[in-house]
Each structure stands twice: as C-alpha cells, then as structure tokens.
Design an enzyme around this catalytic site. Structure first.
Site, PDB file in Angstrom:
ATOM      1  N   ASN A 231      35.518  36.100  45.289  1.00 34.22           N
ATOM      2  CA  ASN A 231      35.659  35.120  44.213  1.00 34.22           C
ATOM      3  C   ASN A 231      36.187  33.784  44.703  1.00 34.22           C
ATOM      4  O   ASN A 231      35.922  32.742  44.105  1.00 34.22           O
ATOM      5  CB  ASN A 231      36.539  35.685  43.101  1.00 34.22           C
ATOM      6  CG  ASN A 231      35.772  36.621  42.194  1.00 34.22           C
ATOM      7  OD1 ASN A 231      34.537  36.609  42.164  1.00 34.22           O
ATOM      8  ND2 ASN A 231      36.483  37.460  41.457  1.00 34.22           N
TER       9      ASN A 231
ATOM     10  N   SER B 188      40.613  40.329  39.500  1.00 37.12           N
ATOM     11  CA  SER B 188      39.618  39.559  40.246  1.00 37.12           C
ATOM     12  C   SER B 188      40.235  38.384  40.998  1.00 37.12           C
ATOM     13  O   SER B 188      39.666  37.896  41.960  1.00 37.12           O
ATOM     14  CB  SER B 188      38.555  39.013  39.288  1.00 37.12           C
ATOM     15  OG  SER B 188      37.931  40.052  38.576  1.00 37.12           O
TER      16      SER B 188
ATOM     17  N   HIS C 215      39.174  46.020  43.745  1.00 37.94           N
ATOM     18  CA  HIS C 215      38.386  45.055  42.974  1.00 37.94           C
ATOM     19  C   HIS C 215      36.930  45.506  42.924  1.00 37.94           C
ATOM     20  O   HIS C 215      36.175  45.351  43.880  1.00 37.94           O
ATOM     21  CB  HIS C 215      38.502  43.660  43.607  1.00 37.94           C
ATOM     22  CG  HIS C 215      37.728  42.615  42.865  1.00 37.94           C
ATOM     23  ND1 HIS C 215      37.182  41.516  43.468  1.00 37.94           N
ATOM     24  CD2 HIS C 215      37.407  42.515  41.543  1.00 37.94           C
ATOM     25  CE1 HIS C 215      36.547  40.782  42.564  1.00 37.94           C
ATOM     26  NE2 HIS C 215      36.674  41.377  41.394  1.00 37.94           N
TER      27      HIS C 215
END
Length: 707
Positions: free
Chosen positions: A487, A416, A437
């Site tokens: 992220n 991640s 991902h």
C-alpha cells in the site's frame, strides 16, 4: 584411498526380458544433462540387446520426472537435447512403457508421451506447466499431446499449466492404465508383461489419431485463441502454444516438431520469459524469512476472526478451506448473521460454479461458529482482527483480546496502513502481536503480507509463514510503516497518476496505458472497484502530517464530496449505469478535472501513453528502492512478489524491481533526474538507486539469490 564411483542417475536392470530404466536424480529427478545422456544411452543399448523385449521407465524416490533441471536455466544447453531423447524413445522398435508416480511435469511428461504406453498410479500428477515460465513444451509436447487426447484437452493443459491427477489423465487418454497400488515398479512390470503376452508392439504416439475430427479440432483451436486474447492479453507464449497445436493439425509430425522448436527458442529469447522465471524463483525465495530459520512455528488448531464484513468473511473462508475451525466475533446478532451469510454466499457461489460439492460446503460450514462475546475466543490459537480501519477501534479490540485469549495465543491485525507497533503496545504481550495483511477477496488473493513489529517474537513470525503456507498463500515479510510494502507503493503510484491527471492526461487515458502495459485494471478503475471513500478516509487521516511542500491533487476529493465512490454508488471516475461492472467515461468528471486544473493554475498538456507508463513506473521503482533501503522489504524480490500477487503488476515483467533491472537502472535514474526538475520533492532519486548506478550494480545483486 580409493574413490567410490557415483551411482548412475539412470540405472538399467534386466527383469526377465524387461529392461527397467530407473531415474535416480534427487531431489525430484529433474532432466539434467546426465539424465538425458543416461536415457539415450540406455535406449540405444536396449535396441541392440537381444535379451530385451521391452523397456520400462520409472522414477526413483517420490517422482517420475518433475521437469527440467532449474540449475541449467540460463546456461548454454548441453547435448543431447530433450527433443532428441524423446524422438529416440519413440523410435525404439521395442515397446517402451512409462510407469508414472509422483510428478510427471514438463519435460518429464514429454518423456512419458514419447513412450509407447503409459501407466500412472494413484497420487501421480501430470502437466505441461511451461507457460508459467513464458515457454511452451519444447520436446514434442505440443505435437504429441493433441494427437493423443485431442486439441481441446491438450490446449487446456498447456495454456493453464495445471496438473492433472492420475484419474483425470486416464479419463483424458493421457495414460493407458491406472495402477491399483502404489507399487509403481510392480505395477509397471505387470503391465509390460501383459502387453508382451498380448503381442503388443511399439506404438509411436505420433501416429495417434485424436485429431482425426478436423472440425472439432479447429473449433477448439479457434476457441482457445479467442479466450487467450482476453485472459492472457499481452502474453507471448500462450499464442505460440496455440500456433504449435494448430501445426499438429495441419502439418506432418516432423514439420510440426521443427515449428515447435522454432517457437520454443523465440520464447526462450523473450523478455517475458526472463520476467516469469524471476517471478518463479522469487516466489520460492520469499518464504525464507530470517525468523523461519531461527524459530519453530507454534501449533495452530483453531482460529478466531473478528469482523464479518467483506474482509472478515473472506479470511474466514480462507481458513475454513484450510480445514481449520473458525469462530467469528461480531458486535451484535444482526451483524453476526450478516457475516455468516457472507461466508455462505462465497460457498454457494463455488457450488454453483461446480468448484466444490454441496457436501464440501456443508463440511466447511460445520467448522464455522459465531458469537457476539469475545469470551468465545478463550481457547483459540490465533485471532485475526478485521474490523474498521481506525486506530481507536482496533485498540479497543486488542484490549478485549488481552483479557480473553489464552497465553501463547497469537494476536494478528489485518490493518492495511496503521502502525502495528502502536496496536501491540495496547497489550501486555507485544511478542504475540503480528500483522497479517490479507488482500480482498481474502479467500482468492494469493498475497499475505506478514508485517513484523519491533517486539514480536521469532516463533510468531515463523508461525505466520507456516499459516500462510497452510492457506496456500504467498507470504511476504514486511516491516512497519504507513502502508507496509504494497500500500505504500500503491499510494505513490496513485499520486503519480493524480499528477499526470491534473497536468493534462485524462483518467481514462491513464487507465488504458496501464492496461496496455499489462495491469488488469488501470489505477482509476481500481479506485472505483475498491471504493473511493476508502482512499478519501486515508487522505483525511494523513492530512495533519502531510508535508506542506508536497503537491496535493484534490480531484478525487471533489468526487467523494459528491458521494461518487465508484461501483457501489453507480459512479466514481466512471459511470456504472444500472449496476454495471464495467464503467464508461463520465463527461462530468472531465469537467470537474478541468475546473480543478484552473483552480490550481495548471495549463494542461498532452502525454503519450509511453510517458504515462514511464512516469508511473519510475515513481513505483523509486519508492520501492526506498522501501528496500529502509528495511521495510528485506530484498528487491520481496517487493516484486508483493506487487505481482497483490496489485496486478504484470507477472511476465517480473515485478517493478526486475523490470527496472531489465530497463537498466541508469535509464531509470536518468528519467528521475528529468522529472526532478518539475518536482524535486516527489521525484528525488532514491539514494539506493544512485549508489547502485554509481557502482554498476542492479537490484538483483541485493537478492542474495539467482532470483
């Protein structure tokens, strides 16, 4: 030299006493102005021609009519408008039959509904997907569909935007007959001749009586209104679809049509439509990565998954659902048994909900094998690592993959945040290493970030995109940085929320404000759902490299130190008594927040919900501009698709960069300049935003497309 006349997009051919109107407008027979004109003229001519006893409408190529012509989106409409074409078809005194193959979607289905009889062959798909573009069916679909198949079935189709198969359409009464072959012209002609032999007359759909049971119709409308209030909260067009369907029950047909048109134009002017249309185009454009044009994908016939936890099991299910065999690797027999049990639980849940049959479950599990030895991966074409988010652990995995995997096998990591270039350096074949991902639950979430390290070969990236398509995922190309696209932006979003919380807003107000903006959950609800320990581990990992000038809010750390990790521990930012899925505010958390404010020397102040949204969105937009400027995302639209499909950003707002364009980048920059007075490091405006504002441009100008 003579110029050849282009073939008409609607051709008329007399087969005995049946006039066949064939729509031939590649690639999908979209309802362009030329198609609308051709249909209208042909129906008028058929009406006046004594040699014509009936009319058959068919599509050439692979479809009947796949919907509106997207090339006309955003342009002034040219006559005849589709409602006029549909009304003229329905008013024809001679029977009109629509023979459907391929797609009959949106306006295409409305054309078929205006015909007097409908036939569909196997493989046809019928639907009214306008809701997905912030619209409602605007050519009689909300009036004819419920009259034909009832309010409940019509609302289900229109509010979901889903496609019904030919078989389901026949069961619903949306079509009158199923063809027994795929010869749509032959089947259609046979049906028309049968109708003529039986003396069947024109049969206007407006006269259909599926709404005759007023109590049942009213109950269906009320149920849809209640369901939409919770499932489609904040969306404009679903409520208008329900109101228009109610008009079919309560108003004469022509008055219902007029109200439908009024609602359609209201939807057309709604900013939600602009956001949804942007999302529609962006999802198609995002798959066009440079590597997909430059290289041919490698064949993938089998897949290995390393790790049987929640993520590994979800990835395994996604791959099994695509029809591929999966080999799962775990460290010992007990862990492997748990991984297999996780996979089986997913399928058991799908069977229990009626989504799949027990036979389909058995077929999927028959493609699943497990092992505690990496040697079992010797012949797979793709391996996806989904182990604990720790660089040393992941490097150890890739060392084993280097040893056992065949030449040409693709080695993917589901990390991640971690540096994939560093992971790839573990092997002697960095050209075969890519990031895939997934988002949890991996078998449900549509987004797949394809993370492209520096030394990966183009055909590996092309394979990743093809693999995503096979898994029915939406792939987005991302560069390597801490957190990639999604992220990285999530971290900034959360930091801005933490600043607001420490400065005086409660986590519960922040969550509420973001839900009202359109997110399904607020940032602190998401923390509790994912597990506060995950973010805590990431913060500790980053601590040595954190900029000493950066403000750091410790409130979440105080909760984690108490073991309050969210839903899985019964409390986090919220309380979850007796395993509840929905949390309640926790006075002890508010007391901890107060203590932390005092420790940091902060006098709390109040924030309105609008300012909370402005600050969080400015933070995300600003960092998204940096992500594009650095080439982590190729274009603004890649950011938009990532946040819509992976992070709950409201689709009807298009994504953060489309939303910024709709706000006006000058307004965004003005807000950033204001916030910069408080914290020059965090709120420093992105040079990209400054540059775009200076030259009067917007993010859309960087997309290289209408998206």
């Amino acid at each position: 030299m003579t110029q050849s006349t282009p073939a008409p997009v609607v051709s008329s051919t007399l087969h005995g006493n049946v006039l066949v109107l064939a729509i031939d407008h590649p690639p999908v027979n979209a309802l362009s102005v030329d198609v609308r004109r051709g249909l209208l003229a042909a129906i008028e001519a058929a009406e006046l021609d004594a040699a014509v006893a009936a009319v058959l409408i068919v599509g050439a190529g692979r479809n009947f009519i796949a919907g509106a012509d997207i090339r006309e989106f955003g342009k002034p409409p040219l006559p005849p408008l589709l409602p006029a074409v549909c009304n003229r078809i329905e008013a024809c005194s001679k029977p009109v039959v629509a023979a459907i193959h391929g797609a009959a979607l949106g306006g295409g289905l409305e054309i078929a509904l205006a015909a007097h009889y409908r036939l569909a062959v196997a493989g046809a798909k019928l639907g009214l997907p306008e809701v997905q573009l912030g619209l409602l069916p605007g050519a009689g679909g909300t009036q004819r569909t419920p009259r034909l198949i009832g309010a409940a079935a019509a609302l289900d189709l229109m509010l979901s935007g889903r496609h019904a198969s030919a078989e389901e359409a026949a069961t619903l009464g949306l079509v009158d007959r199923l063809g027994t072959s795929d010869d749509v012209l032959g089947e259609g002609l046979a049906y028309v001749r049968e109708l003529l032999a039986a003396g069947s007359a024109a049969r206007p759909t407006r006269a259909a009586d599926a709404l005759a049971d007023e109590a049942a119709s009213r109950a269906a409308i009320d149920a849809a209104r209640k369901q939409t209030a919770s499932r489609s909260r904040g969306l404009f067009s679903p409520l208008k679809i329900i109101e228009a369907t109610e008009a079919a029950l309560t108003l004469p047909f022509d008055e219902g049509l007029a109200l439908e048109r009024k609602f359609f134009l209201e939807c057309l002017e709604s900013p939600q439509r602009a956001g949804l249309v942007h999302a529609f185009f962006a999802e198609r454009e995002v798959a066009k990565a440079p590597e997909t044009r430059a290289a041919t994908a490698r064949p993938i016939a089998s897949v290995g998954v390393i790790g049987g936890g929640t993520m590994g099991a979800g990835i395994a299910v996604a791959v099994l659902d695509a029809g591929l065999p999966v080999t799962m690797i775990e460290r010992d027999d007990a862990a492997l048994a748990r991984g297999k049990a996780q996979v089986e639980r997913v399928y058991d849940g799908l069977v229990a909900k009626g989504r799949i049959s027990a036979d389909a479950k058995a077929a999927a599990l028959a493609r699943f094998t497990g092992s505690t030895s990496y040697d079992a991966l010797a012949q797979v074409d793709l391996v996806i690592e989904a182990v604990f988010e720790d660089m040393a652990v992941k490097k150890a995995v890739f060392t084993e993959l280097e040893r056992v995997c065949k030449p040409g096998a693709i080695l993917a990591t589901n990390t991640s945040y971690l540096d994939i270039d560093d992971i790839a350096a573990t092997t002697s074949r960095p050209a075969d290493v890519v990031g895939l991902h997934f988002f949890s639950p991996a078998n449900v979430m549509k987004l797949l970030e394809v993370v492209v390290p520096a030394r990966v070969s183009a055909d590996v990236v092309a394979t990743a995109f093809e693999f995503a398509k096979r898994l029915r995922k939406v792939p987005v190309r991302a560069g390597v940085c801490d957190g990639f696209i999604g992220n990285r932006l999530l971290a900034v979003y959360r930091t801005a929320a933490d600043y607001l919380m420490e400065d005086g807003a409660s986590p519960y107000q922040i969550d509420r404000a973001m839900r009202e903006f359109g997110y399904p959950m607020g940032p602190y609800q998401v923390v509790d759902l994912a597990g506060g320990d995950i973010g805590w581990a990431a913060r500790k990992r980053r601590a040595p490299t954190r900029d000493p000038r950066a403000r750091y809010v410790q409130i979440a750390d105080r909760l984690c130190e108490r073991g309050w990790f969210g839903q899985k521990t019964g409390r986090g930012f919220y309380l979850y008594p007796e395993g509840a899925r929905t949390g309640t505010p926790d006075p002890e958390v508010e007391a901890i927040i107060d203590e932390e404010r005092q420790r940091a020397g902060i006098t709390p102040r109040s924030f309105g919900d609008e300012e909370i949204v402005r600050r969080l969105m400015c933070a995300v937009i600003n960092e998204a501009a940096n992500v594009v400027r650095e080439g982590i995302a190729l274009r603004p639209l890649d950011v938009d698709v990532t946040l819509v499909h992976g992070y709950g950003f409201p689709r009807y707002r298009g994504g953060p960069m489309k939303y910024a364009d709709m706000l006006g980048l000058a307004h965004v920059l003005a807000d950033l300049r204001t916030f910069e007075q408080e914290d020059a490091l965090f709120w420093k405006p992105s040079p990209l935003i400054v540059e775009l504002v200076e030259r009067g441009a917007d993010f859309a100008s960087l997309n290289g497309t209408d998206a």
